[in-house]
Design a protein around this motif. Structure first.
Motif, PDB file in Angstrom:
ATOM      1  N   GLY A  31     -30.593  43.234 -15.392  1.00  0.00           N
ATOM      2  CA  GLY A  31     -31.960  43.244 -14.887  1.00  0.00           C
ATOM      3  C   GLY A  31     -32.527  44.636 -14.759  1.00  0.00           C
ATOM      4  N   GLY A  32     -33.562  44.756 -13.908  1.00  0.00           N
ATOM      5  CA  GLY A  32     -34.286  46.009 -13.781  1.00  0.00           C
ATOM      6  C   GLY A  32     -33.435  47.146 -13.231  1.00  0.00           C
ATOM      7  N   LEU A  33     -33.754  48.353 -13.707  1.00  0.00           N
ATOM      8  CA  LEU A  33     -33.047  49.558 -13.265  1.00  0.00           C
ATOM      9  C   LEU A  33     -34.001  50.433 -12.458  1.00  0.00           C
ATOM     10  N   SER A  34     -33.453  51.079 -11.450  1.00  0.00           N
ATOM     11  CA  SER A  34     -34.250  52.022 -10.673  1.00  0.00           C
ATOM     12  C   SER A  34     -33.328  53.095 -10.114  1.00  0.00           C
ATOM     13  N   SER A  35     -33.911  54.223  -9.764  1.00  0.00           N
ATOM     14  CA  SER A  35     -33.135  55.336  -9.234  1.00  0.00           C
ATOM     15  C   SER A  35     -32.631  55.086  -7.823  1.00  0.00           C
ATOM     16  N   GLU A  36     -32.972  53.935  -7.263  1.00  0.00           N
ATOM     17  CA  GLU A  36     -32.442  53.595  -5.937  1.00  0.00           C
ATOM     18  C   GLU A  36     -30.937  53.349  -5.999  1.00  0.00           C
ATOM     19  N   LYS A  37     -30.448  53.017  -7.196  1.00  0.00           N
ATOM     20  CA  LYS A  37     -29.009  52.809  -7.364  1.00  0.00           C
ATOM     21  C   LYS A  37     -28.347  54.150  -7.675  1.00  0.00           C
ATOM     22  N   SER A  38     -27.201  54.382  -7.088  1.00  0.00           N
ATOM     23  CA  SER A  38     -26.503  55.655  -7.288  1.00  0.00           C
ATOM     24  C   SER A  38     -26.018  55.822  -8.720  1.00  0.00           C
ATOM     25  N   SER A  39     -25.877  54.717  -9.449  1.00  0.00           N
ATOM     26  CA  SER A  39     -25.378  54.791 -10.821  1.00  0.00           C
ATOM     27  C   SER A  39     -26.489  55.001 -11.845  1.00  0.00           C
ATOM     28  N   VAL A  40     -27.726  55.088 -11.367  1.00  0.00           N
ATOM     29  CA  VAL A  40     -28.871  55.205 -12.279  1.00  0.00           C
ATOM     30  C   VAL A  40     -29.758  56.366 -11.839  1.00  0.00           C
ATOM     31  N   GLN A  41     -30.191  57.144 -12.824  1.00  0.00           N
ATOM     32  CA  GLN A  41     -31.173  58.195 -12.553  1.00  0.00           C
ATOM     33  C   GLN A  41     -32.274  58.083 -13.588  1.00  0.00           C
ATOM     34  N   ILE A  42     -33.520  57.900 -13.129  1.00  0.00           N
ATOM     35  CA  ILE A  42     -34.673  57.801 -14.028  1.00  0.00           C
ATOM     36  C   ILE A  42     -35.679  58.864 -13.617  1.00  0.00           C
ATOM     37  N   SER A  43     -36.036  59.711 -14.547  1.00  0.00           N
ATOM     38  CA  SER A  43     -36.973  60.796 -14.255  1.00  0.00           C
ATOM     39  C   SER A  43     -38.405  60.264 -14.270  1.00  0.00           C
ATOM     40  N   PRO A  44     -39.372  61.024 -13.751  1.00  0.00           N
ATOM     41  CA  PRO A  44     -40.777  60.604 -13.810  1.00  0.00           C
ATOM     42  C   PRO A  44     -41.274  60.395 -15.235  1.00  0.00           C
ATOM     43  N   THR A  45     -40.646  61.038 -16.206  1.00  0.00           N
ATOM     44  CA  THR A  45     -41.068  60.866 -17.600  1.00  0.00           C
ATOM     45  C   THR A  45     -40.278  59.766 -18.299  1.00  0.00           C
ATOM     46  N   GLY A  46     -39.503  58.968 -17.533  1.00  0.00           N
ATOM     47  CA  GLY A  46     -38.832  57.802 -18.094  1.00  0.00           C
ATOM     48  C   GLY A  46     -37.467  58.061 -18.689  1.00  0.00           C
TER      49      GLY A  46
END
Length: 317
Positions: free
Chosen positions: A77-92
């Motif tokens: 499902g959806g990914l977000s930087s709220e998870k410690s295993s995911v980092q998404i920058s403002p530029t995607g």
């Protein structure tokens, strides 16, 4: 056994010239760009961080985008930087930390090229695979003239031989494992029967992280240590022959049979992983996680076909 112990103390570590293959993806780019024509394959070492994966194509990368909105989705499902295993920058740009979830990842981007144009929507698909380096080892076979097959002398000799071989390679962080030991009756050409033990054992390098106190810098390299171990063991068996030739004493009941030592190089992947240069040309010597429709139940080197397998990394069909 006394002869074996004497040989053990004669041996010293010598350098080896053979270098093992190292499995690494061919692309050295720190950024991976997507495509709208086909899914882009990305290889991430298991439990390591991914490269930066862009929510852009080469074409969009060279354009000015107005009010872009990025949304990443993974196998769960959806990914977000709220998870410690995911980092998404403002530029995607996506970075996956301690990666272990292979599968299809998609990024949707909504943007405008001019303020007056309607929104454009684009979906970019990636196939992200976990991989690991292959686990390599040497497999040795050797034959010894033996006592009667039910004799306890054979068992005692086997233990002594394995202890000596283990000590021989312990200081270079390698280990010896007995695969099998079989005693057989052999009918000799133009002669009678004799007893022989067929030994098969492996020599593998231990994890450097757990044994770095035993070696320094380049000598900690797994391939370097493994080839030193091979060299030491070959010398050990060669010197058994030399000692027997020089001795005026009769041969003992149990002795190495000259010329029977054979060495085989073995590649293997962990269960659920396999090598396939055709499917994964950018990571041909990597152990890549088996895709749905395949599995690897053992420490082989290939993922086998299994139509009922629906997950990544299947170990059974």
């Amino acid at each position: 056994v006394v002869v074996l112990m004497s040989l053990f103390y004669l041996l010293t570590v010598q350098p080896s010239k053979r270098f093992l293959r190292s499995a690494r993806p061919r692309h050295n780019s720190l950024k991976i760009v997507g495509s709208v024509i086909f899914p882009v394959k990305v290889y991430v070492k298991l439990n390591h961080n991914s490269p930066r994966i862009l929510c852009l194509t080469n074409h969009l990368r060279n354009l000015e985008l107005i009010d872009p909105i990025f949304q990443w989705n993974g196998p769960r499902g959806g990914l977000s930087s709220e998870k410690s295993s995911v980092q998404i920058s403002p530029t995607g740009t996506l970075i996956l930390r301690h990666f272990n979830l292979s599968g299809v990842y998609t990024c949707s981007i909504v943007y405008k090229l001019t303020a007056m144009q309607p929104d454009k929507n684009l979906v970019i698909k990636y196939l992200i695979y976990a991989y690991s380096d292959p686990k390599n080892y040497y497999e040795f076979t050797a034959r010894y003239h033996a006592a009667p097959c039910n004799s306890s002398h054979n068992t005692s000799f086997e233990k002594a031989l394995l202890q000596i071989l283990s000590k021989l390679v312990a200081e270079i962080s390698c280990e010896v494992t007995l695969i099998k030991s079989e005693c057989h009756h052999i009918k000799m050409q133009r002669g009678g029967l004799q007893n022989e033990i067929f030994f098969t054992f492996s020599v593998a390098s231990l994890d450097r992280e757990n044994h770095n106190r035993l070696c320094q810098q380049s000598s900690c390299d797994a391939s370097h240590r493994l080839n030193k171990a091979k060299h030491l063991i070959e010398r050990f068996f060669k010197q058994q022959v030399e000692v027997s030739r020089k001795s005026s004493e009769p041969l003992p009941q149990i002795y190495y049979i000259e010329g029977t030592l054979q060495t085989v190089w073995v590649d293997h992947c962990y269960p659920g992983y396999g090598m396939n240069a055709q499917i994964h040309p950018d990571c041909p010597e990597c152990c890549v996680i088996c895709s749905p429709g395949s599995y690897n139940p053992s420490n082989g080197i290939h993922c086998l076909r299994c139509d009922s397998s629906l997950i990544y990394g299947a170990t059974k069909c």
